[in-house]
Design a protein around this motif. Structure first.
Motif, PDB file in Angstrom:
ATOM      1  N   VAL A  45      21.369   6.451  61.549  1.00 43.47           N
ATOM      2  CA  VAL A  45      22.223   7.631  61.444  1.00 43.47           C
ATOM      3  C   VAL A  45      21.408   8.772  60.855  1.00 43.47           C
ATOM      4  CG1 VAL A  45      24.325   8.614  60.450  1.00 43.47           C
ATOM      5  CG2 VAL A  45      24.270   6.192  61.142  1.00 43.47           C
ATOM      6  N   ASP A  46      21.460   9.924  61.512  1.00 44.09           N
ATOM      7  CA  ASP A  46      20.669  11.088  61.107  1.00 44.09           C
ATOM      8  C   ASP A  46      21.576  12.196  60.589  1.00 44.09           C
ATOM      9  OD1 ASP A  46      17.986  12.755  61.438  1.00 44.09           O
ATOM     10  OD2 ASP A  46      19.609  13.988  62.263  1.00 44.09           O
ATOM     11  N   THR A  47      21.179  12.802  59.476  1.00 39.96           N
ATOM     12  CA  THR A  47      21.926  13.941  58.949  1.00 39.96           C
ATOM     13  C   THR A  47      20.946  14.877  58.235  1.00 39.96           C
ATOM     14  OG1 THR A  47      23.862  14.593  57.620  1.00 39.96           O
ATOM     15  CG2 THR A  47      22.529  12.775  56.778  1.00 39.96           C
ATOM     16  N   ALA A  48      21.481  15.838  57.485  1.00 44.48           N
ATOM     17  CA  ALA A  48      20.667  16.761  56.699  1.00 44.48           C
ATOM     18  C   ALA A  48      21.519  17.290  55.562  1.00 44.48           C
ATOM     19  CB  ALA A  48      20.164  17.926  57.563  1.00 44.48           C
ATOM     20  N   ASP A  49      20.865  17.676  54.462  1.00 49.25           N
ATOM     21  CA  ASP A  49      21.651  18.187  53.333  1.00 49.25           C
ATOM     22  C   ASP A  49      22.310  19.517  53.654  1.00 49.25           C
ATOM     23  OD1 ASP A  49      19.439  19.877  53.219  1.00 49.25           O
ATOM     24  OD2 ASP A  49      18.978  19.465  51.102  1.00 49.25           O
ATOM     25  N   SER A  50      21.801  20.216  54.671  1.00 50.11           N
ATOM     26  CA  SER A  50      22.377  21.517  55.032  1.00 50.11           C
ATOM     27  C   SER A  50      23.534  21.414  56.015  1.00 50.11           C
ATOM     28  CB  SER A  50      21.289  22.405  55.649  1.00 50.11           C
ATOM     29  OG  SER A  50      20.706  21.782  56.777  1.00 50.11           O
ATOM     30  N   TYR A  51      23.800  20.227  56.569  1.00 50.17           N
ATOM     31  CA  TYR A  51      24.918  20.091  57.500  1.00 50.17           C
ATOM     32  C   TYR A  51      26.214  20.058  56.713  1.00 50.17           C
ATOM     33  CZ  TYR A  51      21.454  18.376  60.943  1.00 50.17           C
ATOM     34  OH  TYR A  51      20.377  18.242  61.782  1.00 50.17           O
ATOM     35  N   THR A  52      27.168  20.949  56.870  1.00 50.12           N
ATOM     36  CA  THR A  52      27.139  22.032  57.839  1.00 50.12           C
ATOM     37  C   THR A  52      27.444  23.333  57.111  1.00 50.12           C
ATOM     38  OG1 THR A  52      29.413  21.375  58.299  1.00 50.12           O
ATOM     39  CG2 THR A  52      27.762  20.738  59.911  1.00 50.12           C
ATOM     40  N   ALA A  53      26.446  23.795  56.377  1.00 51.36           N
ATOM     41  CA  ALA A  53      26.625  24.963  55.513  1.00 51.36           C
ATOM     42  C   ALA A  53      26.986  26.219  56.279  1.00 51.36           C
ATOM     43  CB  ALA A  53      25.361  25.195  54.699  1.00 51.36           C
ATOM     44  N   ALA A  54      26.547  26.315  57.553  1.00 51.99           N
ATOM     45  CA  ALA A  54      26.791  27.529  58.331  1.00 51.99           C
ATOM     46  C   ALA A  54      28.227  27.635  58.828  1.00 51.99           C
ATOM     47  CB  ALA A  54      25.840  27.591  59.525  1.00 51.99           C
ATOM     48  N   VAL A  55      28.994  26.562  58.720  1.00 51.54           N
ATOM     49  CA  VAL A  55      30.371  26.566  59.209  1.00 51.54           C
ATOM     50  C   VAL A  55      31.280  27.226  58.169  1.00 51.54           C
ATOM     51  CG1 VAL A  55      32.316  25.112  59.889  1.00 51.54           C
ATOM     52  CG2 VAL A  55      29.996  24.505  60.592  1.00 51.54           C
ATOM     53  N   PRO A  56      32.092  28.168  58.581  1.00 50.89           N
ATOM     54  CA  PRO A  56      32.994  28.839  57.638  1.00 50.89           C
ATOM     55  C   PRO A  56      33.810  27.847  56.824  1.00 50.89           C
ATOM     56  CG  PRO A  56      33.011  29.972  59.736  1.00 50.89           C
ATOM     57  CD  PRO A  56      32.208  28.718  59.947  1.00 50.89           C
ATOM     58  N   GLY A  57      33.832  28.043  55.523  1.00 48.32           N
ATOM     59  CA  GLY A  57      34.569  27.160  54.636  1.00 48.32           C
ATOM     60  C   GLY A  57      33.740  26.035  54.057  1.00 48.32           C
ATOM     61  N   ASN A  58      32.538  25.824  54.581  1.00 45.57           N
ATOM     62  CA  ASN A  58      31.650  24.775  54.089  1.00 45.57           C
ATOM     63  C   ASN A  58      30.578  25.356  53.171  1.00 45.57           C
ATOM     64  OD1 ASN A  58      33.099  23.040  55.673  1.00 45.57           O
ATOM     65  ND2 ASN A  58      31.425  22.467  57.022  1.00 45.57           N
ATOM     66  N   SER A  59      29.938  24.481  52.393  1.00 48.27           N
ATOM     67  CA  SER A  59      28.876  24.930  51.499  1.00 48.27           C
ATOM     68  C   SER A  59      27.594  24.123  51.651  1.00 48.27           C
ATOM     69  CB  SER A  59      29.358  24.853  50.039  1.00 48.27           C
ATOM     70  OG  SER A  59      29.756  23.546  49.707  1.00 48.27           O
ATOM     71  N   GLY A  60      27.587  23.130  52.551  1.00 49.87           N
ATOM     72  CA  GLY A  60      26.428  22.270  52.743  1.00 49.87           C
ATOM     73  C   GLY A  60      26.658  20.906  52.134  1.00 49.87           C
ATOM     74  N   GLY A  61      26.158  19.873  52.808  1.00 47.67           N
ATOM     75  CA  GLY A  61      26.320  18.513  52.304  1.00 47.67           C
ATOM     76  C   GLY A  61      27.551  17.804  52.809  1.00 47.67           C
ATOM     77  N   GLU A  62      28.365  18.480  53.624  1.00 45.99           N
ATOM     78  CA  GLU A  62      29.603  17.866  54.111  1.00 45.99           C
ATOM     79  C   GLU A  62      29.339  16.600  54.929  1.00 45.99           C
ATOM     80  OE1 GLU A  62      30.483  21.859  52.819  1.00 45.99           O
ATOM     81  OE2 GLU A  62      29.002  21.132  54.282  1.00 45.99           O
ATOM     82  N   SER A  63      28.321  16.653  55.780  1.00 49.04           N
ATOM     83  CA  SER A  63      28.007  15.481  56.601  1.00 49.04           C
ATOM     84  C   SER A  63      27.592  14.299  55.730  1.00 49.04           C
ATOM     85  CB  SER A  63      26.896  15.823  57.593  1.00 49.04           C
ATOM     86  OG  SER A  63      26.496  14.686  58.335  1.00 49.04           O
ATOM     87  N   GLU A  64      26.717  14.533  54.767  1.00 48.40           N
ATOM     88  CA  GLU A  64      26.291  13.454  53.872  1.00 48.40           C
ATOM     89  C   GLU A  64      27.475  12.872  53.103  1.00 48.40           C
ATOM     90  OE1 GLU A  64      21.684  14.588  52.730  1.00 48.40           O
ATOM     91  OE2 GLU A  64      23.303  15.399  51.485  1.00 48.40           O
ATOM     92  N   THR A  65      28.374  13.735  52.654  1.00 47.37           N
ATOM     93  CA  THR A  65      29.532  13.260  51.895  1.00 47.37           C
ATOM     94  C   THR A  65      30.408  12.353  52.744  1.00 47.37           C
ATOM     95  OG1 THR A  65      29.538  15.231  50.490  1.00 47.37           O
ATOM     96  CG2 THR A  65      31.597  13.986  50.639  1.00 47.37           C
ATOM     97  N   ILE A  66      30.612  12.718  54.005  1.00 47.94           N
ATOM     98  CA  ILE A  66      31.430  11.903  54.908  1.00 47.94           C
ATOM     99  C   ILE A  66      30.747  10.571  55.193  1.00 47.94           C
ATOM    100  CG2 ILE A  66      32.187  11.741  57.317  1.00 47.94           C
ATOM    101  CD1 ILE A  66      33.007  14.691  57.103  1.00 47.94           C
ATOM    102  N   ILE A  67      29.446  10.603  55.425  1.00 49.13           N
ATOM    103  CA  ILE A  67      28.718   9.356  55.649  1.00 49.13           C
ATOM    104  C   ILE A  67      28.791   8.489  54.397  1.00 49.13           C
ATOM    105  CG2 ILE A  67      26.427   8.354  56.036  1.00 49.13           C
ATOM    106  CD1 ILE A  67      25.823  10.874  57.769  1.00 49.13           C
ATOM    107  N   GLY A  68      28.671   9.116  53.233  1.00 51.30           N
ATOM    108  CA  GLY A  68      28.756   8.376  51.980  1.00 51.30           C
ATOM    109  C   GLY A  68      30.101   7.708  51.780  1.00 51.30           C
TER     110      GLY A  68
END
Length: 339
Positions: A45-68
């Motif tokens: 599984v591939d992710t990044a700490d910046s996913y998905t900071a560019a999305v309105p309402g997000n600040s970064g790390g959302e993908s990692e948090t969900i995987i966690g």
């Protein structure tokens, strides 16, 4: 299974991209996709700490948090290969040594683990001496917090420079490269990066395996592409609240804009060739496109994302689907015309 270069890490020959998690896939939907991927034999599984900071309402790390949260619920961390990246999170920009260490610690908290299997320098940082960055990654490797060092979006000269530093200083060298590579984006990887990988015993895990959906035939209508051309106006309107689209619609805008760069006569000819093979073999176009990529020199496992469980079967099928010699030649020839 395939081997992740000299690291010896065994991976399924398709990587699940986590860039949709926390964006076009909510937490429950993301968990369902992850469950289906693992049930089908997937383990990387591939992710990044910046996913998905560019999305309105997000600040970064959302993908990692969900995987966690999924890892915690399933208790399957030891059976998975996790890859994440550093340099683009709004709070952890760049590749200075202190930043790399702090960013990894934050990623480990979000993922709920004590190590990541592949840690990538996401984008090169010309402001930081490469020796400093290489030393930071080596220190984290020696501390047992990362198993394999990876480079994403690095040029061939900078890959070689990192390797030279590692040899000189006795650092752990990078093993994996994550390039932009697919049927309509071939030349830079094949001419510049692949020779370095072959010489150094490194491997590629390419992203944009489906060219942002272009190779599925979804964006074949040039007119649809033209409607998506004013990218910055669309993004700006979304961010300022003048045009409140939901996340799925926002994601579709972004994909159309990115896919739009392939809208040429040569690019569309590739789509037609992929469709011809898929139709003749009774499979999806995405299966054909990823199977071609999997067979390229140096490529171990292409990355592909799935917003829903229904999108997964065609992607998973690419891990076992074999093109004939004639089909491979046809795709080689038509895609070589894309400049």
């Amino acid at each position: 299974m395939a081997r992740l270069g000299r690291s010896g890490v065994e991976v399924f020959p398709l990587v699940l991209g986590g860039n949709t998690f926390g964006w076009t896939s909510d937490e429950k939907g993301s968990h369902r996709v992850l469950d289906a991927f693992v049930a089908g034999g997937g383990n990387f599984v591939d992710t990044a700490d910046s996913y998905t900071a560019a999305v309105p309402g997000n600040s970064g790390g959302e993908s990692e948090t969900i995987i966690g949260s999924w890892l915690a619920a399933r208790g399957n961390r030891d059976s998975l290969v996790l890859g994440t990246k550093v340099s683009q999170h709004p709070a952890f920009k760049g590749l200075a040594a202190g930043n790399v260490k702090a960013a990894l610690e934050a990623s480990l908290v979000r993922l709920g683990t004590d190590h990541v299997d592949v840690y990538y320098a996401h984008f090169d940082d010309p402001k930081t001496p490469l020796a400093e960055t290489a030393g930071a990654f080596d220190a984290l490797h020696k501390a047992g917090k990362i198993r394999v060092i990876g480079l994403s979006n690095y040029t061939a000269p900078r890959i070689k420079e990192w390797l030279d530093i590692a040899r000189r200083e006795g650092y752990e060298p990078p093993t994996v490269v994550q390039p932009d590579y697919n049927l309509v984006t071939r030349h830079r990887y094949e001419r510049e990066i692949a020779p370095v990988l072959a010489e150094e015993g490194m491997v590629a895990v390419p992203y944009f395996a489906l060219a942002s959906g272009f190779l599925t035939g979804k964006y074949r209508q040039v007119g649809a592409h033209r409607k998506a051309l004013p990218y910055f106006q669309l993004i700006g309107a979304f961010l300022t609240g003048k045009n409140r689209r939901n996340r799925q619609e926002f994601g579709e805008i972004v994909r159309r804009v990115v896919a739009g760069r392939y809208f040429t006569e040569a690019g569309l000819a590739v789509v037609e060739a992929v469709e011809d093979i898929a139709s003749a073999r009774g499979v999806e176009m995405s299966t054909v496109a990823i199977a071609w990529l999997r067979g390229r020199p140096g490529v171990v496992a292409p990355i592909a994302s799935a917003r829903t469980v229904e999108q997964l079967p065609a992607l998973m099928a690419s891990a076992e689907f074999e093109l004939t010699a004639d089909e491979t030649t046809a795709l080689d020839e038509v895609s070589a015309r894309v400049k």
